[in-house]
Write a protein that holds these residues in place. Structure first.
Motif, PDB file in Angstrom:
ATOM      1  N   TYR A  37      -2.181  -3.360   2.836  1.00 31.07           N
ATOM      2  CA  TYR A  37      -3.548  -3.349   2.326  1.00 31.07           C
ATOM      3  C   TYR A  37      -4.309  -4.576   2.841  1.00 31.07           C
ATOM      4  O   TYR A  37      -5.496  -4.498   3.115  1.00 31.07           O
ATOM      5  CB  TYR A  37      -3.550  -3.348   0.805  1.00 31.07           C
ATOM      6  N   GLU A  38      -3.607  -5.682   2.973  1.00 33.22           N
ATOM      7  CA  GLU A  38      -4.239  -6.905   3.483  1.00 33.22           C
ATOM      8  C   GLU A  38      -4.728  -6.712   4.919  1.00 33.22           C
ATOM      9  O   GLU A  38      -5.791  -7.195   5.298  1.00 33.22           O
ATOM     10  CB  GLU A  38      -3.283  -8.094   3.393  1.00 33.22           C
ATOM     11  N   MET A  39      -3.938  -6.009   5.728  1.00 35.20           N
ATOM     12  CA  MET A  39      -4.351  -5.742   7.105  1.00 35.20           C
ATOM     13  C   MET A  39      -5.552  -4.804   7.136  1.00 35.20           C
ATOM     14  O   MET A  39      -6.470  -4.991   7.939  1.00 35.20           O
ATOM     15  CB  MET A  39      -3.183  -5.174   7.914  1.00 35.20           C
ATOM     16  N   LEU A  40      -5.544  -3.790   6.275  1.00 34.18           N
ATOM     17  CA  LEU A  40      -6.705  -2.901   6.188  1.00 34.18           C
ATOM     18  C   LEU A  40      -7.947  -3.691   5.784  1.00 34.18           C
ATOM     19  O   LEU A  40      -9.034  -3.477   6.329  1.00 34.18           O
ATOM     20  CB  LEU A  40      -6.452  -1.782   5.173  1.00 34.18           C
ATOM     21  N   ALA A  41      -7.772  -4.606   4.851  1.00 34.08           N
ATOM     22  CA  ALA A  41      -8.887  -5.443   4.418  1.00 34.08           C
ATOM     23  C   ALA A  41      -9.411  -6.279   5.579  1.00 34.08           C
ATOM     24  O   ALA A  41     -10.630  -6.415   5.765  1.00 34.08           O
ATOM     25  CB  ALA A  41      -8.445  -6.342   3.263  1.00 34.08           C
ATOM     26  N   GLN A  42      -8.517  -6.821   6.365  1.00 31.27           N
ATOM     27  CA  GLN A  42      -8.916  -7.636   7.515  1.00 31.27           C
ATOM     28  C   GLN A  42      -9.679  -6.795   8.538  1.00 31.27           C
ATOM     29  O   GLN A  42     -10.709  -7.224   9.060  1.00 31.27           O
ATOM     30  CB  GLN A  42      -7.673  -8.255   8.146  1.00 31.27           C
ATOM     31  N   ILE A  43      -9.193  -5.605   8.828  1.00 30.40           N
ATOM     32  CA  ILE A  43      -9.844  -4.720   9.796  1.00 30.40           C
ATOM     33  C   ILE A  43     -11.273  -4.390   9.363  1.00 30.40           C
ATOM     34  O   ILE A  43     -12.193  -4.370  10.177  1.00 30.40           O
ATOM     35  CB  ILE A  43      -9.027  -3.420   9.990  1.00 30.40           C
ATOM     36  N   CYS A  44     -11.454  -4.146   8.071  1.00 26.49           N
ATOM     37  CA  CYS A  44     -12.752  -3.698   7.559  1.00 26.49           C
ATOM     38  C   CYS A  44     -13.609  -4.826   6.988  1.00 26.49           C
ATOM     39  O   CYS A  44     -14.701  -4.557   6.483  1.00 26.49           O
ATOM     40  CB  CYS A  44     -12.528  -2.639   6.481  1.00 26.49           C
ATOM     41  N   SER A  45     -13.129  -6.055   7.060  1.00 22.54           N
ATOM     42  CA  SER A  45     -13.845  -7.201   6.481  1.00 22.54           C
ATOM     43  C   SER A  45     -14.133  -6.979   4.996  1.00 22.54           C
ATOM     44  O   SER A  45     -15.257  -7.147   4.518  1.00 22.54           O
ATOM     45  CB  SER A  45     -15.157  -7.471   7.232  1.00 22.54           C
ATOM     46  N   ARG A  46     -13.100  -6.592   4.292  1.00 24.71           N
ATOM     47  CA  ARG A  46     -13.173  -6.356   2.853  1.00 24.71           C
ATOM     48  C   ARG A  46     -12.100  -7.197   2.171  1.00 24.71           C
ATOM     49  O   ARG A  46     -11.175  -7.702   2.815  1.00 24.71           O
ATOM     50  CB  ARG A  46     -12.934  -4.879   2.505  1.00 24.71           C
ATOM     51  N   SER A  47     -12.168  -7.280   0.873  1.00 24.15           N
ATOM     52  CA  SER A  47     -11.141  -7.992   0.116  1.00 24.15           C
ATOM     53  C   SER A  47      -9.955  -7.051  -0.114  1.00 24.15           C
ATOM     54  O   SER A  47     -10.130  -5.826  -0.154  1.00 24.15           O
ATOM     55  CB  SER A  47     -11.687  -8.466  -1.231  1.00 24.15           C
ATOM     56  N   PRO A  48      -8.759  -7.617  -0.278  1.00 21.51           N
ATOM     57  CA  PRO A  48      -7.611  -6.758  -0.595  1.00 21.51           C
ATOM     58  C   PRO A  48      -7.822  -5.956  -1.878  1.00 21.51           C
ATOM     59  O   PRO A  48      -7.368  -4.810  -1.968  1.00 21.51           O
ATOM     60  CB  PRO A  48      -6.454  -7.748  -0.738  1.00 21.51           C
ATOM     61  N   SER A  49      -8.529  -6.507  -2.851  1.00 19.41           N
ATOM     62  CA  SER A  49      -8.758  -5.760  -4.096  1.00 19.41           C
ATOM     63  C   SER A  49      -9.648  -4.537  -3.849  1.00 19.41           C
ATOM     64  O   SER A  49      -9.455  -3.492  -4.475  1.00 19.41           O
ATOM     65  CB  SER A  49      -9.359  -6.663  -5.172  1.00 19.41           C
ATOM     66  N   THR A  50     -10.599  -4.638  -2.924  1.00 16.53           N
ATOM     67  CA  THR A  50     -11.427  -3.479  -2.570  1.00 16.53           C
ATOM     68  C   THR A  50     -10.563  -2.396  -1.939  1.00 16.53           C
ATOM     69  O   THR A  50     -10.682  -1.219  -2.277  1.00 16.53           O
ATOM     70  CB  THR A  50     -12.562  -3.892  -1.610  1.00 16.53           C
ATOM     71  N   VAL A  51      -9.680  -2.801  -1.036  1.00 18.57           N
ATOM     72  CA  VAL A  51      -8.799  -1.822  -0.383  1.00 18.57           C
ATOM     73  C   VAL A  51      -7.892  -1.159  -1.412  1.00 18.57           C
ATOM     74  O   VAL A  51      -7.686   0.058  -1.374  1.00 18.57           O
ATOM     75  CB  VAL A  51      -7.979  -2.496   0.737  1.00 18.57           C
ATOM     76  N   LYS A  52      -7.372  -1.913  -2.351  1.00 12.52           N
ATOM     77  CA  LYS A  52      -6.519  -1.323  -3.405  1.00 12.52           C
ATOM     78  C   LYS A  52      -7.276  -0.249  -4.175  1.00 12.52           C
ATOM     79  O   LYS A  52      -6.699   0.770  -4.553  1.00 12.52           O
ATOM     80  CB  LYS A  52      -6.020  -2.409  -4.349  1.00 12.52           C
ATOM     81  N   ARG A  53      -8.573  -0.457  -4.368  1.00 10.85           N
ATOM     82  CA  ARG A  53      -9.378   0.539  -5.087  1.00 10.85           C
ATOM     83  C   ARG A  53      -9.564   1.816  -4.280  1.00 10.85           C
ATOM     84  O   ARG A  53      -9.800   2.881  -4.846  1.00 10.85           O
ATOM     85  CB  ARG A  53     -10.725  -0.057  -5.479  1.00 10.85           C
ATOM     86  N   TRP A  54      -9.486   1.730  -2.944  1.00 13.16           N
ATOM     87  CA  TRP A  54      -9.564   2.943  -2.128  1.00 13.16           C
ATOM     88  C   TRP A  54      -8.381   3.860  -2.391  1.00 13.16           C
ATOM     89  O   TRP A  54      -8.474   5.069  -2.207  1.00 13.16           O
ATOM     90  CB  TRP A  54      -9.592   2.599  -0.643  1.00 13.16           C
ATOM     91  N   PHE A  55      -7.263   3.287  -2.803  1.00 13.05           N
ATOM     92  CA  PHE A  55      -6.039   4.061  -3.035  1.00 13.05           C
ATOM     93  C   PHE A  55      -5.780   4.305  -4.521  1.00 13.05           C
ATOM     94  O   PHE A  55      -4.801   4.935  -4.874  1.00 13.05           O
ATOM     95  CB  PHE A  55      -4.840   3.339  -2.405  1.00 13.05           C
ATOM     96  N   ALA A  56      -6.659   3.808  -5.365  1.00 12.57           N
ATOM     97  CA  ALA A  56      -6.496   3.952  -6.812  1.00 12.57           C
ATOM     98  C   ALA A  56      -6.888   5.363  -7.257  1.00 12.57           C
ATOM     99  O   ALA A  56      -7.503   6.128  -6.505  1.00 12.57           O
ATOM    100  CB  ALA A  56      -7.348   2.910  -7.541  1.00 12.57           C
TER     101      ALA A  56
END
Length: 101
Positions: A37-56
């Motif tokens: 999720y951290e790598m996805l966050a880095q790719i999209c310039s988002r926070s890891p918590s935002t990425v976690k919400r994509w999968f919530a």
């Protein structure tokens, strides 16, 4: 500073790009590539918590923005075609020259 006029070919390219539906969901990208999720966050310039919400599920779910889908699709393309791309193109794409405006 005088901007350069666009050619018809360049105008056509802008029209083509504006209709482009380039996008890849986080779920598809995550299933295809071994990323965190951290790598996805880095790719999209988002926070890891935002990425976690994509999968919530439920109230914590947040839909990724169209720009996130585009970032993931572009990264997927770069990963798939990395060996085929000239190094100069990668440098130009990822480290564009800064202009003084």
């Amino acid at each position: 500073m005088n901007p350069r006029p666009l050619t018809q070919q360049e105008l056509d390219l802008i029209q083509f790009y504006s209709c482009c539906q380039l996008g890849m969901t986080p779920t598809r990208f995550y299933a295809k590539w071994q990323v965190s999720y951290e790598m996805l966050a880095q790719i999209c310039s988002r926070s890891p918590s935002t990425v976690k919400r994509w999968f919530a599920h439920g109230a914590n779910y947040r839909r990724p923005k169209p720009s996130d889908l585009r970032h993931l699709a572009l990264m997927d393309f770069l990963l798939e075609h990395f060996d085929e791309l000239p190094p100069e193109l990668l440098l130009e794409l990822c480290f564009p020259k800064f202009s003084t405006v």
